[in-house]
Design an enzyme around this catalytic site. Structure first.
Site, short mmCIF file in Angstrom:
data_model
loop_
_atom_site.label_atom_id
_atom_site.label_comp_id
_atom_site.label_asym_id
_atom_site.label_seq_id
_atom_site.Cartn_x
_atom_site.Cartn_y
_atom_site.Cartn_z
N LYS A 107 0.87 -1.18 0.00
CA LYS A 107 0.00 0.00 0.00
C LYS A 107 0.90 1.22 0.00
CE LYS A 107 -4.49 0.66 0.03
NZ LYS A 107 -5.49 -0.27 -0.51
P1 NAD Z 1 -12.76 7.31 -3.18
O1 NAD Z 1 -11.78 8.33 -2.82
O2 NAD Z 1 -13.12 7.10 -4.61
O3 NAD Z 1 -14.11 7.52 -2.35
C1 NAD Z 1 -14.14 7.62 -0.95
C2 NAD Z 1 -15.53 8.10 -0.56
O4 NAD Z 1 -15.65 8.08 0.86
C3 NAD Z 1 -15.84 9.53 -0.98
O5 NAD Z 1 -17.19 9.61 -1.36
C4 NAD Z 1 -15.59 10.33 0.29
O6 NAD Z 1 -16.30 11.54 0.31
C5 NAD Z 1 -16.11 9.35 1.32
N1 NAD Z 1 -15.60 9.55 2.67
C6 NAD Z 1 -14.32 9.83 3.05
N2 NAD Z 1 -14.27 9.94 4.38
C7 NAD Z 1 -15.52 9.70 4.85
C8 NAD Z 1 -16.11 9.66 6.13
N3 NAD Z 1 -15.38 9.87 7.24
N4 NAD Z 1 -17.43 9.38 6.22
C9 NAD Z 1 -18.16 9.16 5.12
N5 NAD Z 1 -17.67 9.19 3.88
C10 NAD Z 1 -16.37 9.45 3.75
O7 NAD Z 1 -12.19 5.92 -2.56
P2 NAD Z 1 -12.56 4.45 -2.99
O8 NAD Z 1 -11.57 3.98 -3.97
O9 NAD Z 1 -14.02 4.35 -3.29
O10 NAD Z 1 -12.25 3.66 -1.64
C11 NAD Z 1 -13.21 3.55 -0.59
C12 NAD Z 1 -12.81 2.38 0.33
O11 NAD Z 1 -12.73 1.18 -0.44
C13 NAD Z 1 -11.44 2.52 1.00
O12 NAD Z 1 -11.49 1.86 2.25
C14 NAD Z 1 -10.52 1.75 0.07
O13 NAD Z 1 -9.34 1.32 0.71
C15 NAD Z 1 -11.44 0.60 -0.29
N6 NAD Z 1 -11.10 -0.12 -1.53
C16 NAD Z 1 -10.99 0.54 -2.72
C17 NAD Z 1 -10.71 -0.19 -3.86
C18 NAD Z 1 -10.65 0.45 -5.22
O14 NAD Z 1 -10.56 -0.29 -6.21
N7 NAD Z 1 -10.71 1.75 -5.36
C19 NAD Z 1 -10.53 -1.57 -3.78
C20 NAD Z 1 -10.66 -2.20 -2.56
C21 NAD Z 1 -10.96 -1.46 -1.44
#
Ligand code: NAD
Length: 418
Positions: A107
């Site tokens: 990461k």
């Molecule tokens: P992103 O940046 O695209 O979206 C994050 C979202 O969460 C945004 O809408 C933001 O406004 C919201 N957010 C942030 N802090 C917040 C809070 N305290 N309360 C409520 N909403 C909040 O990120 P993403 O890629 O969608 O990732 C989201 C989660 O999924 C993370 O935990 C990430 O590690 C996990 N994840 C992502 C992927 C991927 O392919 N992008 C894969 C596996 C896991």
């Protein structure tokens, strides 16, 4: 290893120790399995638009190389620390091993609010971070992908910077890049679609009907927004969603198409006229069939775990549930938890497909990608469920056991060098 000290890293270690006890991993072998192989902290000086220079802290943690190169996302968020990144690297390892990918976990992150930087500043920061990391990443070493606060454009800048040093294009150095640069069809949607698929499988397992059932999604980014759309396609009514600024609630179901149009224009959900505002805290305890936390770690805690009113907790985010909350949910027994390392594995599965396609310069149709994705998730779901049932384990313990056991066995087979 105090350098990783952070509540999220402590949480990952507690999960590991629980599973290590279950697997009877000898005490003397545990540190070898759990601590990251390599961690790098870099200072990234960036020329800002106003002519000043700011220095941003960047990190990359590579957990283990026993099964192949390391793989994992890159996060841009003001609260990124080395310990948080290390925890996320551990979870990537168990996740890749659970779904049978030839990767260790990694990461990366930069402590920055990406929304406060101009596109030019973000590009310069990303290129500087890549340059600092150039000797430590690569298609056979460590392959970044998008995470919170990063996207396809970020990956395109990394690929371009790395390729400039290599002297030729190296698309396989990152995944989650634009399709026209060697990205995979379906990668952008893979995590959210996988979350919705597994939420549906959890409903089937409980004998619950999906059409007309309700779902709530915290986080409206890459994972949350696609999960919400996919849930609607499966017949769910998505009654609440949120982003960092707050949430929206409509008991009959939100009109996601209108909501997306609003979001595209305003870059926030707040103010959407066809729903009532709701706080992130209240959203988590709404009655619903499926709750999808898809934002940040440690959202479901000892304080709210007893108040959840969902039947299925489909963890789109990494580490959304603390060990204390797990204890409460396990005691309750009425919430089917699809644990993060299984539920959001669709992203890394299609990242693996992207890496394979890049290495072969031979690209697949979206149908082929999706078919392989769902088969892979189904098999991991079945393996996890069957172990949980056979050994009377919570699904999280079962999923982690499968992942950790594979890493442990690989390390033992390879042995210690010298
Ligand atoms: P992103 O940046 O695209 O979206 C994050 C979202 O969460 C945004 O809408 C933001 O406004 C919201 N957010 C942030 N802090 C917040 C809070 N305290 N309360 C409520 N909403 C909040 O990120 P993403 O890629 O969608 O990732 C989201 C989660 O999924 C993370 O935990 C990430 O590690 C996990 N994840 C992502 C992927 C991927 O392919 N992008 C894969 C596996 C896991």
């Amino acid at each position: 290893m105090d350098i990783y000290s952070h509540p999220t890293f402590d949480m990952a270690l507690r999960q590991f120790e629980l599973v290590a006890d279950y697997l009877a991993i000898p005490e003397g072998e545990r540190a070898w399995i759990k601590y990251p192989k390599r961690a790098l902290t870099v200072a990234c000086p960036v020329r800002m638009d106003d002519g000043s220079t700011r220095v941003f802290a960047g990190y990359r943690v590579q957990h283990h190389f026993a099964l192949g190169p390391t793989k994992g996302g890159l996060r841009y968020h003001p609260e990124v620390t080395l310990g948080e990144v290390a925890a996320l690297a551990l979870w990537m390892s168990w996740k890749c091993a659970l779904v049978g990918l030839p990767f260790g976990g990694a990461k990366g992150g930069i402590s920055v609010d990406p929304g406060a930087l101009s596109p030019g500043e973000l590009e310069r920061l990303t290129r500087r971070y890549t340059q600092e990391l150039a000797a430590f990443i690569g298609p056979q070493t460590d392959i970044p992908a998008p995470d919170v606060g990063t996207n396809e454009q970020t990956m395109a800048w990394i690929m371009d910077t790395y390729s400039s040093y290599a002297g030729h294009p190296v698309p396989a150095v990152v995944t989650g890049k634009p399709v026209h640069l060697g990205g995979s069809l379906g990668r952008r949607e893979a995590t959210g679609r996988g979350v919705a698929y597994l939420a549906g499988r959890a409903m089937d397992t409980l004998g619950l009907e999906t059409p007309g059932a309700t779902a709530v999604v915290q986080g409206f980014g890459n994972v949350g927004a696609v999960a919400a759309q996919s849930l609607v396609k499966q017949g769910f009514h998505v009654i609440a969603v949120s982003d960092v600024h707050g949430g929206l609630h409509h008991p009959q179901g939100l009109d996601l198409r209108k909501l997306e149009a609003w979001f595209a224009q305003h870059r926030t959900l707040v103010g959407f006229p066809e729903a009532e505002p709701i706080s992130n805290a209240d959203l988590l305890t709404l009655p619903c069939a499926v709750l999808v936390p898809a934002a940040m770690e440690r959202q479901i805690t000892a304080e709210n775990a007893g108040k959840l009113r969902c039947r299925v907790l489909a963890e789109g985010a990494n580490g959304p549930t603390t060990p204390e909350a797990d204890l409460i949910l396990n005691q309750r027994g009425d919430v089917f938890v699809v644990p993060d390392i299984l539920c959001n594995a669709g992203g890394v599965v299609v990242s693996y497909f992207e890496w394979v396609q890049d290495l072969q310069s031979f690209f697949w149709s979206e149908g082929e990608v999706m078919d392989k994705l769902f088969r892979s998730l189904e098999s991991a779901f079945q393996n996890t469920l069957s172990l949980a049932r056979k050994q009377h384990l919570p699904l999280r313990t079962a999923a982690l056991s499968l992942g950790i056991k594979r890493v442990w066995e690989a390390k033992k087979s390879r042995g210690l060098f010298p």
